[in-house]
Design a protein around this motif. Structure first.
Motif, short mmCIF file in Angstrom:
data_model
loop_
_atom_site.label_atom_id
_atom_site.label_comp_id
_atom_site.label_asym_id
_atom_site.label_seq_id
_atom_site.Cartn_x
_atom_site.Cartn_y
_atom_site.Cartn_z
N ARG A 144 7.11 1.18 -12.45
CA ARG A 144 7.38 2.32 -11.99
C ARG A 144 8.53 2.71 -12.25
O ARG A 144 9.44 1.86 -11.76
CB ARG A 144 6.96 2.75 -10.36
CG ARG A 144 5.45 2.23 -9.83
CD ARG A 144 4.35 3.39 -10.24
NE ARG A 144 3.27 2.56 -10.51
CZ ARG A 144 2.30 2.20 -9.38
NH1 ARG A 144 2.85 2.50 -8.10
NH2 ARG A 144 1.32 1.55 -9.47
N TYR B 87 3.73 -4.85 -11.57
CA TYR B 87 3.40 -3.11 -11.90
C TYR B 87 4.59 -2.65 -12.46
O TYR B 87 5.77 -3.39 -12.14
CB TYR B 87 2.94 -2.63 -10.70
CG TYR B 87 1.81 -3.08 -10.12
CD1 TYR B 87 0.41 -2.55 -10.35
CD2 TYR B 87 1.61 -4.50 -9.34
CE1 TYR B 87 -0.86 -3.06 -9.85
CE2 TYR B 87 0.51 -4.88 -8.94
CZ TYR B 87 -0.84 -4.20 -9.22
OH TYR B 87 -1.94 -4.74 -8.83
N ILE C 70 3.08 0.65 -3.90
CA ILE C 70 2.41 0.34 -5.13
C ILE C 70 1.08 1.31 -5.20
O ILE C 70 1.08 2.24 -6.18
CB ILE C 70 1.90 -0.96 -5.40
CG1 ILE C 70 3.08 -1.96 -5.34
CG2 ILE C 70 1.25 -1.07 -6.64
CD1 ILE C 70 2.87 -3.46 -5.49
N GLU C 71 0.34 1.16 -4.48
CA GLU C 71 -0.90 2.19 -4.25
C GLU C 71 -1.88 1.93 -2.91
O GLU C 71 -1.87 1.00 -2.36
CB GLU C 71 -1.87 1.91 -5.46
CG GLU C 71 -2.73 0.70 -5.64
CD GLU C 71 -3.21 0.37 -7.03
OE1 GLU C 71 -2.76 1.00 -7.91
OE2 GLU C 71 -4.08 -0.60 -6.82
N PRO C 72 -2.34 3.15 -2.45
CA PRO C 72 -2.82 2.96 -1.11
C PRO C 72 -4.10 1.95 -0.98
O PRO C 72 -4.50 1.47 -0.20
CB PRO C 72 -3.18 4.69 -0.91
CG PRO C 72 -2.51 5.12 -1.77
CD PRO C 72 -2.24 4.42 -3.05
N SER C 73 -4.83 1.75 -2.00
CA SER C 73 -5.97 1.03 -2.08
C SER C 73 -5.50 -0.37 -2.42
O SER C 73 -6.47 -1.50 -2.56
CB SER C 73 -7.05 1.60 -3.29
OG SER C 73 -6.41 1.15 -4.36
N PHE C 74 -4.17 -0.69 -2.42
CA PHE C 74 -3.85 -2.32 -2.76
C PHE C 74 -4.43 -3.28 -2.02
O PHE C 74 -4.39 -3.32 -0.71
CB PHE C 74 -2.35 -2.46 -2.65
CG PHE C 74 -1.72 -3.49 -3.41
CD1 PHE C 74 -1.13 -3.41 -4.57
CD2 PHE C 74 -1.35 -4.80 -2.69
CE1 PHE C 74 -0.52 -4.60 -5.23
CE2 PHE C 74 -0.99 -5.87 -3.30
CZ PHE C 74 -0.41 -5.70 -4.49
N GLN D 187 0.92 -1.24 0.06
CA GLN D 187 -0.09 -0.08 0.03
C GLN D 187 0.80 1.31 -0.09
O GLN D 187 0.39 2.34 -0.70
CB GLN D 187 -1.04 0.01 1.16
CG GLN D 187 -2.05 -1.08 1.18
CD GLN D 187 -3.14 -0.99 2.03
OE1 GLN D 187 -2.83 -0.33 3.27
NE2 GLN D 187 -4.22 -1.70 1.93
#
Ligand code: URA
Ligand code: SF4
Length: 188
Positions: free
Chosen positions: A145, A143, A129-133, A126
């Protein structure tokens, strides 16, 4: 950007969040500073705080077994955590603590220049990668980046609580190892 010794000094002196108050040692990370593979976990636990090294406790023993099962060695990868100081009673590091500590990890990333990042557990995924993972749904997916491939899998501590997750983690690490071998080949 700081070099390794400046970075070590900065973290040793860091009081940016309250986690500094209870630490015995900071845990910067360990391994090959030129590794192609960077494993990012959550935070130091008790043994890590006492020794200043990542993954030396129970989770570490399991991580070693997982790595060995796909023929990866600790000395060819680099292991780091999102936060460098142990949270009390191993609670999850707070969002504010993660954000305050993240520049050190970014600096490590810039120095190591890995080609693959493996996030261990939800907190790491989270943050990176992303807070909603959602770890149950998104683990095992690549992913990309900043020219770096990123994948997440369960934290070894989760396997110690629920051994049914072992198969998924093993599949993820086989996937990671084959990507790693592929990248090594193209470098030759
Ligand atoms: N668990 C983590 O997340 N990191 C360590 O370094 C050890 C255990
Ligand atoms: Fe500083 Fe990170 Fe330790 Fe907080 S956890 S005191 S930000 S080094």
């Amino acid at each position: 950007m700081l070099n390794w010794s400046e970075l070590e000094k900065a973290v040793n002196e860091c009081k940016k969040c309250e986690l500094y108050k209870m630490r015995n040692n900071i845990v910067m990370g360990d391994g090959d500073k030129k590794a192609d593979l960077l494993i990012i976990s959550e935070a130091p636990g008790k043994q890590e705080d006492l020794t200043g090294k990542p993954f030396v406790g129970k989770s570490g023993l399991l991580l070693d077994k997982i790595l060995a099962s796909v023929d990866l060695k600790r000395d060819e990868i680099y292991l780091a955590n999102i936060v460098k100081c142990r949270p009390p009673n191993n609670r999850n590091p707070k969002e504010s603590e993660r954000q305050l500590c993240l520049p050190y990890l970014r600096n490590q990333f810039a120095l190591i220049k890995p080609k693959i990042i493996v996030c261990l557990g939800r907190v790491s995924a989270q943050t990176i990668i992303e807070p909603s993972f959602k770890i149950t749904k998104q683990r095992g997916i690549w992913y990309e980046r900043k020219n770096c491939l990123i994948i997440a899998t369960y934290h070894p501590a989760a396997l110690l609580r629920d051994s049914t997750k072992k198969r998924d983690v093993w599949e993820d690490f086989k996937n990671i190892k084959s990507k790693y071998d592929e990248l090594k080949k193209t470098q030759l």
